[in-house]
Design an enzyme around this catalytic site. Structure first.
Site, PDB file in Angstrom:
ATOM      1  N   LYS A  34       2.678 127.320 -51.876  1.00  0.00           N
ATOM      2  CA  LYS A  34       3.974 126.996 -52.494  1.00  0.00           C
ATOM      3  C   LYS A  34       4.860 128.357 -52.465  1.00  0.00           C
ATOM      4  O   LYS A  34       4.127 129.655 -52.376  1.00  0.00           O
ATOM      5  CB  LYS A  34       4.144 126.567 -53.839  1.00  0.00           C
ATOM      6  CG  LYS A  34       3.515 127.311 -54.916  1.00  0.00           C
ATOM      7  CD  LYS A  34       3.140 126.512 -56.249  1.00  0.00           C
ATOM      8  CE  LYS A  34       2.531 127.277 -57.202  1.00  0.00           C
ATOM      9  NZ  LYS A  34       2.461 126.601 -58.520  1.00  0.00           N
ATOM     10  N   ARG A 133       3.531 120.386 -68.725  1.00  0.00           N
ATOM     11  CA  ARG A 133       4.834 120.973 -68.084  1.00  0.00           C
ATOM     12  C   ARG A 133       4.716 119.484 -67.295  1.00  0.00           C
ATOM     13  O   ARG A 133       5.481 118.698 -67.847  1.00  0.00           O
ATOM     14  CB  ARG A 133       4.164 122.056 -66.992  1.00  0.00           C
ATOM     15  CG  ARG A 133       4.206 123.387 -67.503  1.00  0.00           C
ATOM     16  CD  ARG A 133       3.953 124.389 -66.564  1.00  0.00           C
ATOM     17  NE  ARG A 133       2.927 124.087 -65.292  1.00  0.00           N
ATOM     18  CZ  ARG A 133       2.839 124.814 -64.149  1.00  0.00           C
ATOM     19  NH1 ARG A 133       3.370 125.784 -64.009  1.00  0.00           N
ATOM     20  NH2 ARG A 133       1.799 124.190 -63.526  1.00  0.00           N
ATOM     21  N   TYR A 249      23.573 155.587 -60.879  1.00  0.00           N
ATOM     22  CA  TYR A 249      24.671 154.906 -61.806  1.00  0.00           C
ATOM     23  C   TYR A 249      24.349 154.993 -63.273  1.00  0.00           C
ATOM     24  O   TYR A 249      23.404 155.211 -63.592  1.00  0.00           O
ATOM     25  CB  TYR A 249      24.716 153.396 -61.614  1.00  0.00           C
ATOM     26  CG  TYR A 249      25.280 152.694 -60.456  1.00  0.00           C
ATOM     27  CD1 TYR A 249      26.763 153.146 -60.089  1.00  0.00           C
ATOM     28  CD2 TYR A 249      24.617 152.075 -59.269  1.00  0.00           C
ATOM     29  CE1 TYR A 249      27.118 152.679 -58.957  1.00  0.00           C
ATOM     30  CE2 TYR A 249      25.219 151.804 -57.985  1.00  0.00           C
ATOM     31  CZ  TYR A 249      26.341 151.932 -57.904  1.00  0.00           C
ATOM     32  OH  TYR A 249      27.089 151.592 -56.698  1.00  0.00           O
ATOM     33  N   MET A 297      21.456 148.268 -55.866  1.00  0.00           N
ATOM     34  CA  MET A 297      21.380 147.074 -54.997  1.00  0.00           C
ATOM     35  C   MET A 297      20.480 147.482 -53.672  1.00  0.00           C
ATOM     36  O   MET A 297      19.557 146.645 -53.491  1.00  0.00           O
ATOM     37  CB  MET A 297      22.686 146.570 -54.568  1.00  0.00           C
ATOM     38  CG  MET A 297      22.483 145.379 -53.839  1.00  0.00           C
ATOM     39  SD  MET A 297      24.098 144.790 -53.163  1.00  0.00           S
ATOM     40  CE  MET A 297      24.843 144.301 -54.945  1.00  0.00           C
TER      41      MET A 297
END
Length: 355
Positions: A34, A133, A249, A297
């Site tokens: 998956k 779940r 940053y 990014m």
């Protein structure tokens, strides 16, 4: 194309599979592929495992199942863990996908289409034994026990459950789930069963039943299996900075000496978490190199001041994931798990398959 390359060693994945098969002895071993094979390529991994006689592949959704069926042909079993829904039932039938039915509503839907097609439809049932779940509840299981017509028209191939804490070998909850599962199975004596995920395989033969369903262990996320993944990025920029220079940053890192700073072409857009800012590491020629400043990014900066000058040059490759920095080790730095590291590997990375 990205300058970064994810290298997936299919031979390592196959060897991990064979190790698990050896532990399971006479039980079959399938493969959870998956989420595109945990980010590594479901089709390529499945083809490799078919060479080792794997015939059961578990996906999350019908869409994943269709993609796998189109690539692999008809002679393998593809199981859809999220089950069946009104909108995809016909697609499951068309592509010979077997749903894992998780509640009475899904059983009802699959019966409806069995009647529509006037034939038995294959299915697995998922019994919830404690992970809470997906899976049929104890009340729903009791209804099935008392009214077998609820399964009319269905070819029940396996009953499965899922362990909540199998990676903790001594946790008593594992045995609680095993005993609940065995108690339910007494009412379905002729149906095959599956309980063990990767961790469950190492809990002992009592947990193996007819089929084990490893995922993490195939991809090196278990201490007894090997990491098949390497992610490398080249240095694309070098600069010499003086004492008290700010990097990245928001100026979150300030040099404490004259420093040589290298820039690598990956960032959070590639699934490299911002949480690695000022605390992650990469490796160059087996030497640890710290990440400095914010992960942005598309870029990260690393401090290569302590490396020999001969090892600092444009194009020099840094290992982001590999033998020195496995997915589990990386994950521990930012308080997550190796699964997340792998499934977050960005689509911009070039994939290279070896073995």
């Amino acid at each position: 194309m990205s300058l970064c390359t994810v290298e997936i060693n299919l031979s390592t994945i196959k060897n991990n599979y064979l190790l698990l098969q050896d532990v399971c002895k006479t039980s079959l071993v399938g493969a959870a592929v998956k989420a595109n094979g945990y980010g590594l390529g479901a089709i390529q991994i499945s083809k490799a495992l078919i060479e080792e006689n794997c015939r059961h592949f578990f996906v999350a959704s019908s869409e994943e199942g269709v993609n796998l069926r189109n690539a692999l042909g008809l002679d393998i079993n593809i199981l859809v863990l999220n089950g069946v829904f009104e909108h995809d039932a016909l697609e499951l039938i068309e592509y010979n996908l077997t749903p894992v039915l998780n509640n009475l509503k899904q059983i009802e839907i699959w019966q409806k289409f069995s009647n529509l097609k006037n034939r038995l439809l294959p299915c697995y049932l998922h019994f919830n034994t404690g992970i809470n779940r997906l899976g049929l509840s104890s009340d729903e299981i009791e209804q099935l026990i008392n009214d077998r017509d609820l399964l009319k028209g269905l070819d029940l191939q396996y009953i499965i459950s899922h362990l909540a804490i199998s990676e903790e070998i001594d946790n008593p909850y594992n045995l609680e789930q095993l005993n609940r599962f065995k108690a339910y199975l007494q009412y379905f004596p002729n149906v095959k069963a599956s309980l063990a995920n990767s961790g469950g395989i190492f809990l002992g033969q009592d947990y193996h039943f007819d089929l084990a369903r490893p995922g993490a262990a195939l991809y090196g996320l278990n201490p007894l299996t090997k990491n098949p993944v390497t992610l490398k990025a080249p240095i694309i920029h070098l600069q010499n900075l003086t004492l008290d220079s700010h990097i990245g940053y928001n100026m979150t890192f300030t040099t404490k000496r004259d420093s040589v700073i290298a820039t690598l072409p990956l960032g959070y857009a590639d699934g490299f978490s911002r949480n690695f800012s000022n605390q992650g590491e990469v490796f160059i020629n087996s030497r640890s190199v710290p990440i400095v400043g914010r992960v942005s990014m598309d870029l990260i900066n690393i401090d290569v001041t302590d490396l020999p000058p001969s090892e600092i040059f444009l194009g020099q490759e840094a290992e982001i994931i590999g033998n020195y920095c496995t997915p589990n080790k990386i994950a521990s730095i930012i308080g997550t798990i190796g699964y997340e590291v792998l499934t977050n590997l960005g689509s911009r990375y070039k994939r290279k398959y070896i073995g």
